[in-house]
Design a protein around this motif. Structure first.
Motif, mmCIF file in Angstrom:
data_model
loop_
_atom_site.group_PDB
_atom_site.id
_atom_site.type_symbol
_atom_site.label_atom_id
_atom_site.label_comp_id
_atom_site.label_asym_id
_atom_site.label_seq_id
_atom_site.Cartn_x
_atom_site.Cartn_y
_atom_site.Cartn_z
ATOM 1 N N THR A 268 37.050 22.332 54.080
ATOM 2 C CA THR A 268 35.799 22.415 54.847
ATOM 3 C C THR A 268 34.610 22.788 53.979
ATOM 4 O OG1 THR A 268 36.317 24.701 55.432
ATOM 5 C CG2 THR A 268 36.989 22.981 56.985
ATOM 6 N N ASP A 269 34.836 23.602 52.955
ATOM 7 C CA ASP A 269 33.733 23.942 52.054
ATOM 8 C C ASP A 269 34.276 24.558 50.778
ATOM 9 O OD1 ASP A 269 33.486 27.091 52.517
ATOM 10 O OD2 ASP A 269 33.725 26.118 54.475
ATOM 11 N N MET A 270 33.448 24.477 49.731
ATOM 12 C CA MET A 270 33.758 25.071 48.432
ATOM 13 C C MET A 270 32.509 25.766 47.924
ATOM 14 S SD MET A 270 35.828 21.991 46.500
ATOM 15 C CE MET A 270 35.801 22.908 44.952
ATOM 16 N N THR A 271 32.679 26.909 47.281
ATOM 17 C CA THR A 271 31.519 27.554 46.673
ATOM 18 C C THR A 271 31.109 26.782 45.427
ATOM 19 O OG1 THR A 271 32.983 29.036 45.428
ATOM 20 C CG2 THR A 271 32.114 29.843 47.522
ATOM 21 N N ALA A 272 29.829 26.818 45.112
ATOM 22 C CA ALA A 272 29.319 26.119 43.943
ATOM 23 C C ALA A 272 29.723 26.839 42.668
ATOM 24 C CB ALA A 272 27.795 26.009 44.027
ATOM 25 N N ASP A 273 29.820 26.078 41.591
ATOM 26 C CA ASP A 273 30.107 26.670 40.290
ATOM 27 C C ASP A 273 28.889 27.454 39.813
ATOM 28 O OD1 ASP A 273 31.839 26.650 37.725
ATOM 29 O OD2 ASP A 273 29.869 25.980 37.031
ATOM 30 N N LYS A 274 29.106 28.697 39.398
ATOM 31 C CA LYS A 274 28.011 29.551 38.949
ATOM 32 C C LYS A 274 27.887 29.597 37.429
ATOM 33 C CE LYS A 274 28.325 32.564 43.008
ATOM 34 N NZ LYS A 274 28.549 33.963 43.491
ATOM 35 N N GLY A 275 28.783 28.882 36.745
ATOM 36 C CA GLY A 275 28.717 28.848 35.294
ATOM 37 C C GLY A 275 29.220 30.102 34.619
ATOM 38 N N ASP A 276 29.889 30.993 35.369
ATOM 39 C CA ASP A 276 30.357 32.252 34.795
ATOM 40 C C ASP A 276 31.869 32.279 34.577
ATOM 41 O OD1 ASP A 276 31.199 32.307 37.402
ATOM 42 O OD2 ASP A 276 30.047 34.081 37.983
ATOM 43 N N GLY A 277 32.519 31.154 34.848
ATOM 44 C CA GLY A 277 33.956 31.069 34.642
ATOM 45 C C GLY A 277 34.786 31.717 35.731
ATOM 46 N N GLU A 278 34.141 32.282 36.737
ATOM 47 C CA GLU A 278 34.867 32.942 37.821
ATOM 48 C C GLU A 278 35.511 31.900 38.744
ATOM 49 O OE1 GLU A 278 35.409 36.286 38.453
ATOM 50 O OE2 GLU A 278 34.660 36.437 36.381
ATOM 51 N N PRO A 279 36.653 32.265 39.373
ATOM 52 C CA PRO A 279 37.298 31.338 40.317
ATOM 53 C C PRO A 279 36.351 30.961 41.460
ATOM 54 C CG PRO A 279 38.774 33.142 39.765
ATOM 55 C CD PRO A 279 37.433 33.505 39.210
ATOM 56 N N ARG A 280 36.543 29.746 41.971
ATOM 57 C CA ARG A 280 35.735 29.273 43.092
ATOM 58 C C ARG A 280 36.547 29.349 44.378
ATOM 59 N NH1 ARG A 280 33.472 23.583 41.062
ATOM 60 N NH2 ARG A 280 32.600 23.608 43.173
ATOM 61 N N ALA B 166 40.751 28.872 39.692
ATOM 62 C CA ALA B 166 40.116 28.909 38.374
ATOM 63 C C ALA B 166 40.396 27.603 37.630
ATOM 64 C CB ALA B 166 40.637 30.093 37.572
ATOM 65 N N GLY B 167 39.473 27.223 36.753
ATOM 66 C CA GLY B 167 39.674 26.051 35.901
ATOM 67 C C GLY B 167 39.012 24.781 36.382
ATOM 68 N N LEU B 168 38.434 24.798 37.587
ATOM 69 C CA LEU B 168 37.790 23.590 38.114
ATOM 70 C C LEU B 168 36.475 23.326 37.391
ATOM 71 C CD1 LEU B 168 38.304 24.101 41.956
ATOM 72 C CD2 LEU B 168 39.544 22.513 40.465
ATOM 73 N N PRO B 169 36.132 22.043 37.141
ATOM 74 C CA PRO B 169 34.841 21.738 36.527
ATOM 75 C C PRO B 169 33.706 21.937 37.520
ATOM 76 C CG PRO B 169 35.947 19.706 37.123
ATOM 77 C CD PRO B 169 36.921 20.822 37.395
ATOM 78 N N ALA B 170 32.492 21.941 37.020
ATOM 79 C CA ALA B 170 31.328 22.206 37.870
ATOM 80 C C ALA B 170 31.191 21.191 38.993
ATOM 81 C CB ALA B 170 30.061 22.243 37.028
ATOM 82 N N ASN B 171 31.617 19.943 38.747
ATOM 83 C CA ASN B 171 31.450 18.919 39.785
ATOM 84 C C ASN B 171 32.716 18.683 40.598
ATOM 85 O OD1 ASN B 171 32.612 17.676 37.466
ATOM 86 N ND2 ASN B 171 32.039 15.649 38.233
ATOM 87 N N ALA B 172 33.646 19.639 40.579
ATOM 88 C CA ALA B 172 34.747 19.588 41.536
ATOM 89 C C ALA B 172 34.183 19.820 42.936
ATOM 90 C CB ALA B 172 35.791 20.647 41.195
#
Length: 442
Positions: free
Chosen positions: A396-408, A373-379
């Motif tokens: 290897t991969d990261m889920t995209a930020d969904k703009g809902d504040g949920e952990p990635r 949690a806490g990462l910016p959208a362009n992390a």
């Protein structure tokens, strides 16, 4: 300009003729005045109009902003203003003739003494049309200069240069370099591109299209465009499906024009035999020619291309089309956007295969998953650092930020050779580091 070498007998007489003409006339360009008089220069008016009239530009430039680079006496700058444009002109040398002509014409051209290498949108702004006439072969760093031109260009640049051949061929582009006075005995002539090389320079600098307008007496005029031609009115193929657009080296979603970054676009297309000439990427509205187009199998394609110069910082849309299709869907790319955050928190971590929390079992294909949690959208994979016992793990991969504040979710490889036991797991972005959490390797 004939291709006269310094050792040729004609070279000395050629230069003497030019110097005599300049001493007699005082101007290089001829300048027409409102009362019908002409400030006679070495280049007569009919020759100047012959050049400018082949430019693929309208006679009415009202509302357009134009830049003339290497303006010298100013003929092209004054002609663009006569057509209604708001004109700026730069030259690395201050030329008194320009001031004289501007006063006699009552012109308003903004004249600055400035080197082309110092041209930036911050200093000079953006221009709809840029004239880059008779300058390129005088430069030690021609490609760098063209990149500066492209960065400030919104639509089209007209590039004129000496070239070593009369027509572009199929061979590898070549560039002659003149260490001293090999070309015409002039020490400020540094390079001679072939026509093929000149076109390649323009595309590599960031222009989507570069087209020969005319080559005459080893002088080439090239029209360079920032945009692709419009989509086909009746497309012959379905639009591609763009899967992802990422940094070509680290596969993140951030890219920087200042670092000359390249982008990889992964897309699906039912078309066969796609090539560099039939795939048209676009970022932020600017077209850019790919440097590679690769068939990845099962209708999958990868196109690699330079990040177009002149993009504003922020999220920019990427899309792609083919010669026979309309544009694909868009995917976002963060351009020159700082990735910063105040706090990072690891909310969970587990074995990526068994989902057992707080541990990972080592094997050849093991990996761990964590939620942050806490990462910016362009992390992304390129700017987030994941460590276990202080050792960097490969993300290897990261889920995209969904703009809902949920952990990635972040997935990372667990090297088989990693020491077993209890270790600290931490995430870093820039100067911000998470509190470590215990994680066991078994």
């Amino acid at each position: 300009m004939p291709h006269i070498r310094a050792k040729d007998p004609a070279c000395e007489s050629w230069n003497r003729m030019l110097m005599d003409e300049f001493a007699r006339k005082g101007f290089y360009h001829s300048i027409p005045l409102p009362d019908g008089r002409v400030l006679e220069g070495i280049i007569p008016l009919d020759a100047l109009y012959d050049r400018v009239n082949v430019f693929p530009i309208p006679n009415d430039l009202t509302g357009k902003r134009v830049l003339d680079i290497g303006t010298w006496d100013g003929f092209f700058a004054f002609e663009m203003e006569r057509r209604g444009a708001n004109v700026a002109a730069i030259d690395s040398t201050e030329v008194d003739n320009f001031y004289m002509a501007r006063e006699l014409l009552g012109a308003q051209v903004d004249y600055r003494v400035q080197d082309v290498y110092d041209l930036t949108p911050e200093r000079n702004g953006y221009f709809d049309l840029i004239l880059f006439m008779g300058v390129l072969y005088h430069l030690k760093h021609p490609l760098l200069a063209l990149e500066r031109v492209c960065e400030c260009c919104r639509d089209m640049a007209i590039v004129e240069s000496f070239v070593t051949n009369e027509a572009p061929g199929a061979d590898i582009p070549t560039l002659e370099f003149y260490e001293t006075g090999e070309l015409l005995g002039q020490i400020d002539n540094w390079c001679g591109p072939s026509a093929q090389c000149l076109l390649a320079f323009c595309r590599t600098a960031g222009f989507a299209r570069a087209e020969i307008v005319r080559i005459r007496q080893q002088r080439a005029i090239v029209a360079c465009y920032r945009h692709w031609l419009p989509e086909p009115a009746e497309p012959a193929a379905e639009p591609p499906k763009l899967i992802a657009s990422v940094h070509a080296t680290n596969y993140g979603i951030n890219a920087s024009a200042a670092k000359d970054d390249y982008v990889s676009a992964f897309f699906k297309s039912g078309e066969k035999d796609l090539t560099l000439d039939t795939v048209f990427p676009e970022v932020g509205g600017y077209g850019i020619r790919p440097v590679t187009v690769i068939n990845t199998g099962e209708d999958g394609w990868q196109a690699n291309f330079k990040l177009p110069p002149g993009l504003a910082a922020g999220w920019q849309p990427v899309r792609v089309r083919t010669a026979g299709s309309r544009y694909s869907n868009e995917t976002p790319l963060a351009v020159d956007l700082p990735a910063v955050c105040e706090q990072i928190t690891i909310t969970g971590a587990c074995d990526g295969r068994t989902w057992r929390p707080g541990e990972v079992a080592l094997s050849e294909d093991s990996f761990l998953s964590l939620w942050v949690a806490g990462l910016p959208a362009n992390a992304d994979r390129g700017n987030v650092r994941l460590t276990l016992a202080g050792r960097k793990l490969v993300i290897t991969d990261m889920t995209a930020d969904k703009g809902d504040g949920e952990p990635r979710q972040i997935n990372a490889k667990a090297p088989p050779s990693f020491p077993k036991g209890r270790h600290d797991l931490a995430v870093r972005l820039g100067d911000t580091v998470s509190e470590p959490v215990p994680f066991r390797v078994i």
